[in-house]
Structures are given as C-alpha cells and as structure tokens.
Design a protein around this motif. Structure first.
Motif, mmCIF file in Angstrom:
data_model
loop_
_atom_site.group_PDB
_atom_site.id
_atom_site.type_symbol
_atom_site.label_atom_id
_atom_site.label_comp_id
_atom_site.label_asym_id
_atom_site.label_seq_id
_atom_site.Cartn_x
_atom_site.Cartn_y
_atom_site.Cartn_z
ATOM 1 N N CYS A 171 0.706 -1.304 0.083
ATOM 2 C CA CYS A 171 -0.118 0.028 -0.138
ATOM 3 C C CYS A 171 1.049 1.125 0.109
ATOM 4 O O CYS A 171 0.566 2.193 -0.767
ATOM 5 N N LYS A 172 2.040 1.203 0.634
ATOM 6 C CA LYS A 172 2.977 2.456 0.923
ATOM 7 C C LYS A 172 3.610 2.604 -0.565
ATOM 8 O O LYS A 172 3.677 3.799 -0.942
ATOM 9 N N GLN A 173 3.583 1.713 -1.435
ATOM 10 C CA GLN A 173 4.296 2.016 -2.670
ATOM 11 C C GLN A 173 3.116 2.238 -3.811
ATOM 12 O O GLN A 173 3.247 3.116 -4.386
ATOM 13 N N LEU A 174 2.077 1.690 -3.443
ATOM 14 C CA LEU A 174 0.963 1.979 -4.426
ATOM 15 C C LEU A 174 0.270 3.606 -4.119
ATOM 16 O O LEU A 174 0.057 4.254 -5.141
ATOM 17 N N GLY A 175 0.282 3.728 -2.889
ATOM 18 C CA GLY A 175 -0.508 5.167 -2.631
ATOM 19 C C GLY A 175 0.020 6.391 -3.292
ATOM 20 O O GLY A 175 -0.684 7.007 -3.832
ATOM 21 N N PRO A 176 1.490 6.258 -3.267
ATOM 22 C CA PRO A 176 2.007 7.835 -3.695
ATOM 23 C C PRO A 176 1.795 7.617 -5.408
ATOM 24 O O PRO A 176 1.674 8.599 -6.021
ATOM 25 N N LEU A 177 1.885 6.618 -5.956
ATOM 26 C CA LEU A 177 1.671 6.349 -7.447
ATOM 27 C C LEU A 177 0.174 7.006 -7.719
ATOM 28 O O LEU A 177 0.053 7.578 -8.786
ATOM 29 N N LEU A 178 -0.705 6.377 -7.187
ATOM 30 C CA LEU A 178 -2.147 6.611 -7.358
ATOM 31 C C LEU A 178 -2.358 8.250 -7.236
ATOM 32 O O LEU A 178 -2.970 8.814 -8.036
ATOM 33 N N GLU A 179 -1.864 8.719 -6.230
ATOM 34 C CA GLU A 179 -1.805 10.057 -6.032
ATOM 35 C C GLU A 179 -1.364 11.159 -7.043
ATOM 36 O O GLU A 179 -2.070 11.992 -7.316
ATOM 37 N N ASP A 180 -0.197 10.645 -7.287
ATOM 38 C CA ASP A 180 0.433 11.510 -8.487
ATOM 39 C C ASP A 180 -0.357 11.419 -9.899
ATOM 40 O O ASP A 180 -0.725 12.379 -10.474
ATOM 41 N N ALA A 181 -0.775 10.204 -10.014
ATOM 42 C CA ALA A 181 -1.721 9.865 -11.392
ATOM 43 C C ALA A 181 -3.034 10.776 -11.122
ATOM 44 O O ALA A 181 -3.659 11.179 -12.301
#
Length: 296
Positions: free
Chosen positions: A42-52
């Motif tokens: 989740c810690k890896q996925l979250g920032p990528l989702l937010e940026d997108a």
C-alpha cells in the motif's frame, strides 16, 4: 490519520463514505484506495495513485480509506486483501484491481476511470465549435479549435478527428499521415478517427486532379457528353472546393448512363458524400437527386 491537501485527494471514513463516495460518484468518478498503515505494498501504491490522480485535476477524486479505522466499510464491500482499489461511478463499483501495479498500469487505470464522465464542459463547447467550423469548411478555425481540444484533453478521439478533417481541408495530406502514424492504436481505431480518415484519399486525389481543369474544360466543350471527361472534371472541381458543381456533374453522368464503367459515377459520388460529410448541404441535396435518378 494522514491529511491530504490536494483538492481531489481526501481521506474518507465510515461517517462520510455515503456522501463523499457514493453520492459524489454520481457527478464524477471516485477512485477508492483501501489501505492500512502496516501494508507495505500500500505504501508503494498510494503515492503512485496520488500522482496519477493529481494529473486529472477536476475529472476525478481519490478517496483513501484506512481499513483498520473503517472495518465496517471493508466488511460491507468484502475487502479481503489490500491494497484494493475500486472505481465508483454513478453510485456503484465499475472497475478495480487488487495488489501491486506498475506505474504505467496505474496511469492507464486512472485515465480510464477519469474518462468515464466524458469531456468537461469547456471541451464539449470546443467540440461543438469545431463541428460548426467543419460544416462551414472554415478549416483554419477548425484546426485551431481542434488543437485547443487536444491541449485540454490530449487523447480526445473527436479532437483528433476534427484535427484530421481540418488538415485534409487545408490539403496537408502528408502531415495527416505523419500524425496518424504517431497515434496509439486505440485512438487510430476509434470511430471518429476512422470516419475522418475516409476522406483522406479521395480529397488528395481530387486536389491533384484540379491541376487539369483547363484541359478538361476544353475537352468537354468539344465533347460535352463524354462520361469519362465528366467524371474527371467532377473530381477536379471537388478538389478545387466547388462541391455542388462536382456533384451536379456526377449526377449528370448517372442520368446519361447509370451503368457506365461499372457505375463509376455513382461510386465516386458516394465516396465524395463520405468525404464532404453526410450532413453537408451539398450532400443532402445530391442524395435526394440521386435517389430520384436511381428509383425513377
């Protein structure tokens, strides 16, 4: 609890899930990220989702739900593992995935979700303006408006179709081919773009044919009933932009001999109908006359 400062990223709880996800998704898509502080993926996925999601601005919202703090929602939605990501639109789940994703996969997912609500009001207005300019054959305005559409919505299929039509109208045939070669398969195969490209070859052929107008005029003066010369003149006039006269010559040929050269005049007329647009006044008038000739 993490505080999100972006206007389209928010933390959602059991208390505001109905208003901030279910009800809000009736206005635009809401991506929901179910996560927990102990979840490393989740810690890896979250920032990528937010940026997108930040790139999509007003088109979509990301709602983040900590399942440890909101177990009731997780249970109701049967969240069995995390990370789990759902897209809500019009009050229900329409897409989603579980587990890790690459950055490109996340970008594609977010873009697909954002496009659910269609173009924004500004883009819709520009599309209407582009359509009107094309109908009026105001190619420069249509080209400028189409570029504005693609600046606001870089993958808008109608925007690309309008751009292609305007460039064909401006006789920029080689430039059209360069643009088409650079398009993704999804855009290139979309219905608006496929329809726009139908006019490329007939328009280019007509543009080249207009160089022979003077010679054809002399030939028709000497032999006004020569069907081959009539058809060549019709093609040349279409390339010059005199669409009504071009259609009249083809109709004249059909009236003289419907079957000449395997119905060449009718086939050429149908091809030009598609190129000029079936809503064009010249097309509407010529189709009416063609029907009268064929069924009289």
């Amino acid at each position: 609890m993490e505080i999100n400062v972006s206007s389209n990223i928010k933390d959602v709880t059991t208390d505001n899930f109905m208003s901030d996800v279910i009800e809000s998704s009736k206005e635009k898509p809401i991506i929901v990220d179910f996560w927990a502080p102990w979840c490393e993926p989740c810690k890896q996925l979250g920032p990528l989702l937010e940026d997108a999601v930040k790139e999509q601005k007003d088109k979509i919202t990301l709602a983040k739900i900590d399942i440890d703090q909101n177990q009731e929602i997780a249970a109701q939605l049967r969240i069995q593992s995390i990370p789990t990501v759902y897209t809500f639109f019009e009050g229900k789940v329409v897409d989603g995935f579980q587990g890790s994703k690459t950055n490109s996969e996340i970008l594609d997912f977010v873009k697909k979700s954002a496009n659910l609500s269609g173009p924004g009001e500004e883009v819709e207005n520009l599309i209407s303006m582009a359509k009107l300019s094309i109908e009026e054959r105001n190619w420069n305005d249509a080209n400028e408006i189409s570029q504005k559409i693609l600046t606001l919505d870089p993958e808008n299929h109608i925007g690309f179709a309008s751009l292609i039509k305007s460039m064909i109208g401006l006789n920029q045939f080689s430039d059209v081919r360069e643009i088409v070669d650079a398009l993704s398969a999804e855009i290139k195969e979309s219905k608006p773009v496929v329809e726009a490209l139908k006019s490329l070859e007939p328009s280019e052929k007509a543009f080249k044919a207009q160089e022979n107008i003077q010679d054809l005029e002399k030939q028709l003066q000497n032999d006004p009933n020569n069907l081959e010369n009539l058809q060549e003149m019709a093609v040349a006039l279409y390339g010059k932009g005199d669409i009504a006269t071009s259609f009249d010559l083809l109709l004249k040929s059909i009236e003289k001999d419907k079957e000449w050269n395997d119905q060449a005049a009718r086939k050429q007329l149908i091809e030009f109908f598609s190129s000029a647009g079936f809503d064009a006044i010249e097309t509407i008038n010529a189709r009416r006359k063609l029907a009268s000739l064929l069924f009289s």
